[in-house]
Design an enzyme around this catalytic site. Structure first.
Site, short mmCIF file in Angstrom:
data_model
loop_
_atom_site.label_atom_id
_atom_site.label_comp_id
_atom_site.label_asym_id
_atom_site.label_seq_id
_atom_site.Cartn_x
_atom_site.Cartn_y
_atom_site.Cartn_z
CG HIS A 191 -24.99 -61.71 -32.50
ND1 HIS A 191 -24.52 -62.31 -33.87
CD2 HIS A 191 -26.32 -61.34 -32.71
CE1 HIS A 191 -25.31 -61.59 -34.85
NE2 HIS A 191 -26.27 -61.02 -34.08
CB CYS A 199 -19.88 -66.63 -33.36
SG CYS A 199 -20.60 -66.45 -34.93
#
Length: 390
Positions: free
Chosen positions: A234, A276
């Site tokens: 992430h 991301c």
């Protein structure tokens, strides 16, 4: 499979709309107690219940209750279970309910699912139902399904529940001799549900692993011509990688770790980043899109510390990294296909082709039905052409 006829196995997960249940990582946080309940009719054998309890314990459920009642009384028993949870006085982590009865008696399971959805202690928490039905006139036998589920849970504790059930369904369907066998899975989960007791990933784990990798290369006797590192995690709005403990690390720190490797001095070091880099979603432009350009860095005779690096980001700064829950990363799959087509081509040219395919791709976000666009960002300080296969 005596306990399954014409798709009488169903897994339904009903959850509330509380946004704080998932956090920012798309994964359920199972901080509270895990509770399990088995509702079975009198015809169910003790061996079936024993196998179910073993599965519950393997999945990490601290409290496992069993209530025997007729199918007509299942709703009343489930109401009592809900009231018991609400009286607990604190939030729960997860609930798993197994409903076991002869074939044809569990005719309205959604009514039971809705009853548990009204539980305040389970608001925003995953609620899993396993519906097990047996052959007409016979007692339900969990058999291969529950045995496979228990074995797979113990062997792959890091898998999500949907991954576990999908694999078990495939196995039991292949082993079933019944032509009408058709297991069904229904889910409204909004994120990954991992029940295994796996220590959460921390950013420093990446650094520690890269440090060990660098030390291993430095002790390698034979020459090393190239290194490739794939980082999948992430990410945050500034390009940092996020761990489950809330800590973060910059990719540049990981690149620098491998830059200190003496064995790789003057050799290309490739970093693939799947993460991301913010919350922006690119809606795309008209037919005349802006092309992407990059410059070749002119290196002096002395090799700079940041030379010979190739870094590919799957998204632009501040954008979402899209990944299909079933197929995985489109970027990784396209990269593999392009490399297979021309393994001896210049890697930057091949990446340009990959970027073209990614830019032409319309992706669907996990939280909306509108189509979005994606584009690679390629950072290169390579001083020469790089061909992975001569």
């Amino acid at each position: 499979m005596a306990f399954l006829v014409s798709g009488t196995l169903r897994m339904a997960a009903q959850i509330a709309d509380a946004r704080d249940s998932l956090g920012r990582k798309g994964k359920y946080s199972l901080q509270g107690p895990r509770v399990a309940l088995t509702l079975s009719s009198p015809e169910v054998s003790a061996s079936t219940i024993a196998v179910l309890e073993d599965v519950f314990q393997t999945l990490g459920f601290e409290s496992c209750q069993r209530r025997e009642a007729s199918v007509q009384d299942f709703l009343r028993e489930l109401t009592g279970f809900r009231e018991q949870l609400d009286a607990h006085g604190g939030p729960m982590g997860c609930a798993l309910v197994a409903l076991v009865a002869p074939c044809g008696q569990l005719r309205q399971p959604q009514q039971l699912v809705r009853e548990l959805s009204h539980c305040g202690a389970l608001r925003g928490c995953p609620k899993v139902f396993l519906l097990l039905s047996g052959t007409s006139g016979g007692a339900p036998k969990a058999g291969a399904f529950l045995t496979s589920l228990g074995e797979l849970c113990g062997r792959c504790p890091h898998w999500s529940l949907l991954q576990l059930l999908t694999e078990v369904f495939c196995r039991t369907a292949e082993e079933s001799s019944e032509a009408t066998y058709c297991p069904v899975l229904r889910s409204s989960l909004r994120g990954a549900l991992c029940l295994g007791d796996i220590e959460p990933w921390r950013p420093k784990d990446f650094q520690e692993e890269l440090a060990r990798f660098r030390e291993q290369l430095d002790t390698h006797r034979d020459p090393v011509s190239c290194a490739l590192v794939a980082l999948m995690a992430h990410g945050g709005p500034q390009g940092q990688l996020l761990g489950a403990d809330g800590q973060e690390v910059q990719p540049e720190a990981l690149v620098q770790e491998l830059n200190c490797c003496g064995t790789l001095w003057g050799c290309p070091k490739i970093f693939l980043l799947q993460a991301c880099r913010g919350g922006h979603r690119d809606t795309g432009m008209g037919p005349k899109g802006r092309p992407w350009f990059w410059r070749w860095l002119q290196a002096p005779p002395a090799i700079p510390s940041h030379a010979d690096i190739l870094q590919i980001n799957v998204d632009a700064q501040g954008c979402i990294a899209y990944r299909d829950e079933k197929k995985g990363s489109d970027f990784i799959q396209m990269l593999v296909e392009v490399l297979r087509t021309d393994p001896g081509g210049d890697l930057l040219e091949l990446l340009t082709e990959v970027n073209r395919q990614v830019c032409e791709l319309d992706v669907l976000g996990p939280d909306c039905d509108e189509r979005r666009k994606a584009c690679l960002e390629i950072y290169s300080s390579l001083r020469r052409r790089l061909c992975l296969q001569v």
